[in-house]
Design an enzyme around this catalytic site. Structure first.
Site, PDB file in Angstrom:
ATOM      1  N   THR A  24      42.770  49.084  27.427  1.00 31.63           N
ATOM      2  CA  THR A  24      43.163  49.292  28.823  1.00 31.63           C
ATOM      3  C   THR A  24      42.038  48.853  29.756  1.00 31.63           C
ATOM      4  O   THR A  24      40.863  49.055  29.487  1.00 31.63           O
ATOM      5  CB  THR A  24      43.548  50.765  29.112  1.00 31.63           C
ATOM      6  OG1 THR A  24      43.944  50.899  30.481  1.00 31.63           O
ATOM      7  CG2 THR A  24      42.434  51.726  28.765  1.00 31.63           C
ATOM      8  N   ASN A  34      38.128  47.934  23.031  1.00 30.58           N
ATOM      9  CA  ASN A  34      38.742  46.991  23.971  1.00 30.58           C
ATOM     10  C   ASN A  34      38.257  45.579  23.671  1.00 30.58           C
ATOM     11  O   ASN A  34      37.159  45.399  23.144  1.00 30.58           O
ATOM     12  CB  ASN A  34      38.372  47.387  25.412  1.00 30.58           C
ATOM     13  CG  ASN A  34      39.476  47.047  26.396  1.00 30.58           C
ATOM     14  OD1 ASN A  34      40.581  47.537  26.288  1.00 30.58           O
ATOM     15  ND2 ASN A  34      39.147  46.170  27.341  1.00 30.58           N
ATOM     16  N   LEU A  35      39.079  44.601  24.073  1.00 32.08           N
ATOM     17  CA  LEU A  35      38.670  43.216  23.791  1.00 32.08           C
ATOM     18  C   LEU A  35      37.477  42.808  24.648  1.00 32.08           C
ATOM     19  O   LEU A  35      36.584  42.104  24.186  1.00 32.08           O
ATOM     20  CB  LEU A  35      39.863  42.279  24.051  1.00 32.08           C
ATOM     21  CG  LEU A  35      39.796  40.890  23.419  1.00 32.08           C
ATOM     22  CD1 LEU A  35      39.690  41.001  21.908  1.00 32.08           C
ATOM     23  CD2 LEU A  35      41.029  40.070  23.795  1.00 32.08           C
ATOM     24  N   ASP A  81      56.548  50.076  25.929  1.00 36.13           N
ATOM     25  CA  ASP A  81      57.239  49.185  24.982  1.00 36.13           C
ATOM     26  C   ASP A  81      57.839  49.893  23.766  1.00 36.13           C
ATOM     27  O   ASP A  81      58.522  49.272  22.956  1.00 36.13           O
ATOM     28  CB  ASP A  81      56.271  48.061  24.528  1.00 36.13           C
ATOM     29  CG  ASP A  81      54.987  48.612  23.890  1.00 36.13           C
ATOM     30  OD1 ASP A  81      53.931  47.963  24.039  1.00 36.13           O
ATOM     31  OD2 ASP A  81      55.028  49.680  23.250  1.00 36.13           O
ATOM     32  N   ALA A 141      42.085  45.720  18.792  1.00 34.49           N
ATOM     33  CA  ALA A 141      42.462  47.075  18.379  1.00 34.49           C
ATOM     34  C   ALA A 141      43.019  47.086  16.962  1.00 34.49           C
ATOM     35  O   ALA A 141      42.682  47.966  16.156  1.00 34.49           O
ATOM     36  CB  ALA A 141      43.494  47.625  19.358  1.00 34.49           C
ATOM     37  N   TYR A 181      62.958  43.773  33.709  1.00 37.91           N
ATOM     38  CA  TYR A 181      62.858  44.826  32.690  1.00 37.91           C
ATOM     39  C   TYR A 181      63.788  44.577  31.505  1.00 37.91           C
ATOM     40  O   TYR A 181      63.470  44.926  30.364  1.00 37.91           O
ATOM     41  CB  TYR A 181      63.086  46.206  33.320  1.00 37.91           C
ATOM     42  CG  TYR A 181      61.845  46.651  34.071  1.00 37.91           C
ATOM     43  CD1 TYR A 181      61.745  46.528  35.452  1.00 37.91           C
ATOM     44  CD2 TYR A 181      60.726  47.122  33.370  1.00 37.91           C
ATOM     45  CE1 TYR A 181      60.590  46.876  36.122  1.00 37.91           C
ATOM     46  CE2 TYR A 181      59.559  47.464  34.034  1.00 37.91           C
ATOM     47  CZ  TYR A 181      59.491  47.333  35.404  1.00 37.91           C
ATOM     48  OH  TYR A 181      58.328  47.660  36.056  1.00 37.91           O
ATOM     49  N   HIS A 212      53.577  56.311  32.154  1.00 39.22           N
ATOM     50  CA  HIS A 212      54.198  55.335  33.057  1.00 39.22           C
ATOM     51  C   HIS A 212      55.670  55.115  32.760  1.00 39.22           C
ATOM     52  O   HIS A 212      56.262  54.149  33.225  1.00 39.22           O
ATOM     53  CB  HIS A 212      53.437  54.004  33.012  1.00 39.22           C
ATOM     54  CG  HIS A 212      52.090  54.096  33.685  1.00 39.22           C
ATOM     55  ND1 HIS A 212      51.103  53.166  33.495  1.00 39.22           N
ATOM     56  CD2 HIS A 212      51.564  55.035  34.505  1.00 39.22           C
ATOM     57  CE1 HIS A 212      50.033  53.517  34.204  1.00 39.22           C
ATOM     58  NE2 HIS A 212      50.278  54.640  34.810  1.00 39.22           N
ATOM     59  N   GLN A 223      50.013  54.387  28.489  1.00 36.83           N
ATOM     60  CA  GLN A 223      50.499  53.707  29.695  1.00 36.83           C
ATOM     61  C   GLN A 223      51.587  52.710  29.324  1.00 36.83           C
ATOM     62  O   GLN A 223      52.242  52.145  30.179  1.00 36.83           O
ATOM     63  CB  GLN A 223      49.364  52.966  30.399  1.00 36.83           C
ATOM     64  CG  GLN A 223      48.224  53.851  30.833  1.00 36.83           C
ATOM     65  CD  GLN A 223      47.044  53.042  31.323  1.00 36.83           C
ATOM     66  OE1 GLN A 223      46.880  52.785  32.517  1.00 36.83           O
ATOM     67  NE2 GLN A 223      46.205  52.608  30.391  1.00 36.83           N
TER      68      GLN A 223
END
Ligand code: BV8
Length: 246
Positions: A192, A217-218, A103, A235, A63, A118, A100
């Site tokens: 996601t 989404n990709l 960062d 995105a 982390y 999260h 979620q």
């Protein structure tokens, strides 16, 4: 690219759910794409309470490295489009950003109405449930590459304020997310894989409400069939074209 903007009016009620894909163009690795975090690390060792109990130093290195890296990158056009949408709806609409991601890039791009389901990379709490600190967490940018830190109050181990696999989401945050989705006209999921529960089930709440469900989404994720509109692509490229205020 002949993309029709989404039908979002100033009085619309919108919930956006974001995942790691919205941060990909900032240079932050996703989890399940090739070369993703879960390819480089054993999720059981670094993102479960059992892994933390077995090797807290390893978890803090994992982390701390992500804390360091996320500070070296910038929010991208996708994050800024989210903040612009929030401003567009501020006067007469309703907006909630359920993320979620841990960062901090949505916060740095100016989003405010965020539910971090999260947890957050930049918050720490005491792992000792009997500590007088309780489950209170605090802002913490520090890196712990040479060993897990200890609580000043009880001497127990400190831990990142992150929801690990096998742990419950913060009940207040979870119910706020469910409430917002149960009251929205538009549910937009961005970046996601729809692989992690209970968040992967949030689209069902929107469908039960009769909301429009849109995915950016990709690639097609596991739960793609749950979305009435699907835009495949990056995105950072698509969101400024799809959203008002950007
Ligand atoms: C819980 C830690 C109750 C932080 C994470 C059914 C019901 C309830 C629980 C479960 C269930 N089945 C299984 C479970 C257990 C588990 C689970 O869901 N497991 C999965 C793997 C099957 N869930 C839990 O444990 C949750 N807790 O349920 O509590 C309970 C309690 C005890 C016992 C039982 C139940 C807790 C889940 C939270 C775990 N913590 N992260 C961290 O280190 O970051 S989850 C982890 O996955 C991240 O937080 C991440 O956010 C999340 C989801 O991943 P995504 O964000 O979607 O990222 P991913 O890489 O997967 O996908 C990226 C997508 O972006 C791709 O589709 C890609 O195509 C796209 N993309 C890429 N580039 C771009 C792009 N899109 C657009 N533009 C681009 N440029």
């Amino acid at each position: 690219m002949d993309l029709r903007p989404l039908d979002i009016r100033p009085d619309s009620s919108v919930v956006v759910l974001t995942g790691a894909g919205i941060s990909a163009e900032s240079g932050i690795a996703t989890f399940r794409d090739s070369g993703g975090l879960w390819e480089q690390h054993d999720v059981r060792q670094v993102a479960t309470p059992e892994g933390f109990a077995a090797n807290p130093d390893l978890v803090w290195r994992f982390y701390s490295e992500r804390r360091r890296q996320a500070r070296t990158v910038e929010p991208n056009a996708g994050h800024f489009a989210m903040a612009a949408l929030e401003r567009f709806l501020a006067a007469r609409g309703r907006f909630t950003l359920v993320t979620q991601n841990v960062d901090g890039l949505h916060q740095r791009a100016g989003s405010r109405r965020i539910l971090p389901v999260h947890g957050s990379l930049y918050r720490t709490r005491c792992a000792n449930v009997d500590c007088e600190n309780g489950s209170k967490s605090w802002d913490d940018e520090s890196l712990h590459l040479d060993g897990a830190p200890h609580c000043h109050k009880c001497g127990g181990l400190l831990r990142p304020d992150i929801v690990w696999f096998g742990e419950y989401l913060d009940p207040a945050i979870e119910s706020a997310a469910r409430e917002a989705i149960a009251d929205c006209d538009l549910f937009l999921a961005v970046g996601t894989s729809g692989a992690v529960w209970p968040v992967a089930g949030y689209v069902e709440i929107a469908l039960a409400r009769g909301a429009l469900t849109v995915l950016v989404n990709l690639e097609r994720p596991e739960n793609v069939s749950r979305f009435s509109e699907v835009h495949l692509g990056k995105a950072a490229e698509l969101l400024p074209l799809l959203l008002p205020g950007a």
